[in-house]
Design a protein around this motif. Structure first.
Motif, PDB file in Angstrom:
ATOM      1  N   SER A  27     -15.647  -4.842 -38.133  1.00 40.20           N
ATOM      2  CA  SER A  27     -15.394  -6.092 -37.133  1.00 40.20           C
ATOM      3  C   SER A  27     -15.777  -7.615 -37.954  1.00 40.20           C
ATOM      4  N   GLN A  28     -16.365  -7.382 -39.094  1.00 39.78           N
ATOM      5  CA  GLN A  28     -16.856  -8.651 -39.793  1.00 39.78           C
ATOM      6  C   GLN A  28     -16.713  -8.560 -41.382  1.00 39.78           C
ATOM      7  N   MET A  29     -16.508  -9.781 -41.827  1.00 34.40           N
ATOM      8  CA  MET A  29     -16.088 -10.081 -43.323  1.00 34.40           C
ATOM      9  C   MET A  29     -17.472 -10.833 -43.463  1.00 34.40           C
ATOM     10  N   SER A  30     -18.382 -10.459 -44.698  1.00 28.71           N
ATOM     11  CA  SER A  30     -19.518 -11.270 -44.784  1.00 28.71           C
ATOM     12  C   SER A  30     -19.332 -11.806 -46.398  1.00 28.71           C
ATOM     13  N   VAL A  31     -19.781 -13.015 -46.801  1.00 28.35           N
ATOM     14  CA  VAL A  31     -19.701 -13.479 -48.078  1.00 28.35           C
ATOM     15  C   VAL A  31     -20.916 -14.028 -48.475  1.00 28.35           C
ATOM     16  N   SER A  32     -21.397 -13.759 -49.700  1.00 30.94           N
ATOM     17  CA  SER A  32     -22.697 -14.610 -49.963  1.00 30.94           C
ATOM     18  C   SER A  32     -22.577 -14.648 -51.529  1.00 30.94           C
ATOM     19  N   ASN A  33     -23.254 -15.676 -51.919  1.00 30.87           N
ATOM     20  CA  ASN A  33     -23.506 -15.971 -53.371  1.00 30.87           C
ATOM     21  C   ASN A  33     -24.631 -16.628 -53.405  1.00 30.87           C
ATOM     22  N   SER A  34     -26.007 -16.633 -54.215  1.00 30.30           N
ATOM     23  CA  SER A  34     -26.960 -16.879 -54.161  1.00 30.30           C
ATOM     24  C   SER A  34     -27.044 -18.184 -54.632  1.00 30.30           C
ATOM     25  N   ASN A  35     -26.300 -18.669 -55.564  1.00 32.06           N
ATOM     26  CA  ASN A  35     -26.314 -19.970 -56.054  1.00 32.06           C
ATOM     27  C   ASN A  35     -25.133 -21.189 -55.624  1.00 32.06           C
ATOM     28  N   THR A  36     -24.856 -20.791 -54.326  1.00 31.93           N
ATOM     29  CA  THR A  36     -23.484 -21.466 -53.815  1.00 31.93           C
ATOM     30  C   THR A  36     -23.950 -22.341 -52.784  1.00 31.93           C
ATOM     31  N   ASP A  37     -23.207 -23.627 -52.858  1.00 34.04           N
ATOM     32  CA  ASP A  37     -23.440 -24.764 -51.900  1.00 34.04           C
ATOM     33  C   ASP A  37     -22.218 -24.914 -50.853  1.00 34.04           C
ATOM     34  N   VAL A  38     -21.276 -24.064 -51.025  1.00 32.53           N
ATOM     35  CA  VAL A  38     -20.261 -24.342 -50.194  1.00 32.53           C
ATOM     36  C   VAL A  38     -19.519 -23.009 -50.373  1.00 32.53           C
ATOM     37  N   ILE A  39     -18.701 -22.460 -49.143  1.00 35.26           N
ATOM     38  CA  ILE A  39     -18.191 -21.232 -49.226  1.00 35.26           C
ATOM     39  C   ILE A  39     -16.757 -21.503 -48.442  1.00 35.26           C
ATOM     40  N   ALA A  40     -15.699 -21.532 -48.966  1.00 38.01           N
ATOM     41  CA  ALA A  40     -14.334 -21.405 -48.335  1.00 38.01           C
ATOM     42  C   ALA A  40     -13.596 -20.076 -48.274  1.00 38.01           C
ATOM     43  N   ASP A  72      -2.553  -7.016 -35.152  1.00 38.87           N
ATOM     44  CA  ASP A  72      -2.589  -6.090 -36.168  1.00 38.87           C
ATOM     45  C   ASP A  72      -1.634  -6.699 -37.262  1.00 38.87           C
ATOM     46  N   GLY A  73      -2.119  -6.096 -38.429  1.00 41.68           N
ATOM     47  CA  GLY A  73      -1.245  -6.710 -39.785  1.00 41.68           C
ATOM     48  C   GLY A  73      -1.972  -6.786 -41.111  1.00 41.68           C
ATOM     49  N   LEU A  74      -1.255  -6.959 -42.047  1.00 41.57           N
ATOM     50  CA  LEU A  74      -1.839  -6.934 -43.354  1.00 41.57           C
ATOM     51  C   LEU A  74      -2.142  -8.541 -43.643  1.00 41.57           C
ATOM     52  N   TYR A  75      -3.283  -8.946 -44.342  1.00 39.63           N
ATOM     53  CA  TYR A  75      -3.597 -10.275 -44.427  1.00 39.63           C
ATOM     54  C   TYR A  75      -4.369 -10.310 -45.893  1.00 39.63           C
ATOM     55  N   LYS A  76      -4.129 -11.271 -46.574  1.00 42.80           N
ATOM     56  CA  LYS A  76      -4.503 -11.792 -47.974  1.00 42.80           C
ATOM     57  C   LYS A  76      -5.822 -12.651 -47.760  1.00 42.80           C
ATOM     58  N   TYR A  77      -6.994 -12.317 -48.114  1.00 43.33           N
ATOM     59  CA  TYR A  77      -8.026 -13.569 -48.143  1.00 43.33           C
ATOM     60  C   TYR A  77      -8.211 -14.020 -49.627  1.00 43.33           C
ATOM     61  N   SER A  78      -8.886 -15.049 -49.638  1.00 47.81           N
ATOM     62  CA  SER A  78      -9.339 -15.976 -50.821  1.00 47.81           C
ATOM     63  C   SER A  78     -10.660 -16.559 -50.543  1.00 47.81           C
ATOM     64  N   VAL A  79     -11.608 -16.254 -51.500  1.00 47.56           N
ATOM     65  CA  VAL A  79     -12.948 -16.923 -51.242  1.00 47.56           C
ATOM     66  C   VAL A  79     -13.172 -17.915 -52.456  1.00 47.56           C
ATOM     67  N   ILE A  80     -13.713 -18.999 -52.209  1.00 43.07           N
ATOM     68  CA  ILE A  80     -13.969 -19.961 -53.382  1.00 43.07           C
ATOM     69  C   ILE A  80     -15.478 -20.366 -52.980  1.00 43.07           C
ATOM     70  N   ALA A  81     -16.425 -19.819 -53.811  1.00 42.63           N
ATOM     71  CA  ALA A  81     -17.685 -20.502 -53.885  1.00 42.63           C
ATOM     72  C   ALA A  81     -17.843 -21.478 -54.934  1.00 42.63           C
ATOM     73  N   THR A  82     -18.489 -22.619 -54.367  1.00 44.00           N
ATOM     74  CA  THR A  82     -18.597 -23.909 -55.183  1.00 44.00           C
ATOM     75  C   THR A  82     -20.082 -24.414 -55.256  1.00 44.00           C
ATOM     76  N   SER A  83     -20.520 -24.618 -56.460  1.00 41.31           N
ATOM     77  CA  SER A  83     -21.970 -24.972 -56.674  1.00 41.31           C
ATOM     78  C   SER A  83     -21.864 -26.438 -57.254  1.00 41.31           C
ATOM     79  N   ILE A  84     -22.839 -27.070 -56.873  1.00 41.99           N
ATOM     80  CA  ILE A  84     -22.981 -28.451 -57.501  1.00 41.99           C
ATOM     81  C   ILE A  84     -23.889 -28.390 -58.850  1.00 41.99           C
TER      82      ILE A  84
END
Length: 127
Positions: A27-40, A72-84
């Motif tokens: 039921s959940q998608m989780s994203v983490s990146n220890s050196n990130t300021d913004v996640i889209a 219901d359906g097939l979805y594409k996801y894209s994650v962009i993690a941005t750091s200053i």
């Protein structure tokens, strides 16, 4: 046979690339990146549904019901993690106006996920 395969795939799944860690439960998608300021996170399907979720900080999560009302359906996801990474002063062509601009680095990760009966399922496209 298909139902057996899908029920096995409902276990928590995790995929990671260098620094971006993406984890799925049913039921959940989780994203983490220890050196990130913004996640889209951008999610879309073939029926013109597309939505971007923006988060400040080094972690983000969205539930399956935030994605197209869990249809219901097939979805594409894209994650962009941005750091200053720093900043620099830049000026226009005449040298009169100087402003400070951020220097950023980013990492991306993408894949496919299926929602079936309101639950996330990893698809063959993502394996």
């Amino acid at each position: 046979m298909k139902k057996t395969l899908l029920s096995v795939l409902m276990l928590p799944l995790s995929m990671s690339s260098f620094a971006i860690d993406i984890t799925f439960t049913d039921s959940q998608m989780s994203v983490s990146n220890s050196n990130t300021d913004v996640i889209a996170i951008t999610i879309g399907d073939s029926n013109q549904y597309s939505e971007t979720f923006n988060f400040s900080g080094s972690s983000a999560s969205i539930s399956n019901f935030e994605i197209n009302s869990a249809q219901d359906g097939l979805y594409k996801y894209s994650v962009i993690a941005t750091s200053i990474a720093g900043s620099t002063e830049v000026s226009d062509n005449n040298g009169r106006n100087q402003v400070e601009k951020n220097i950023v680095t980013s990492e991306t990760e993408s894949g496919h996920i299926r929602i079936e009966d309101g639950q996330f399922l990893l698809t063959a496209e993502a394996e």
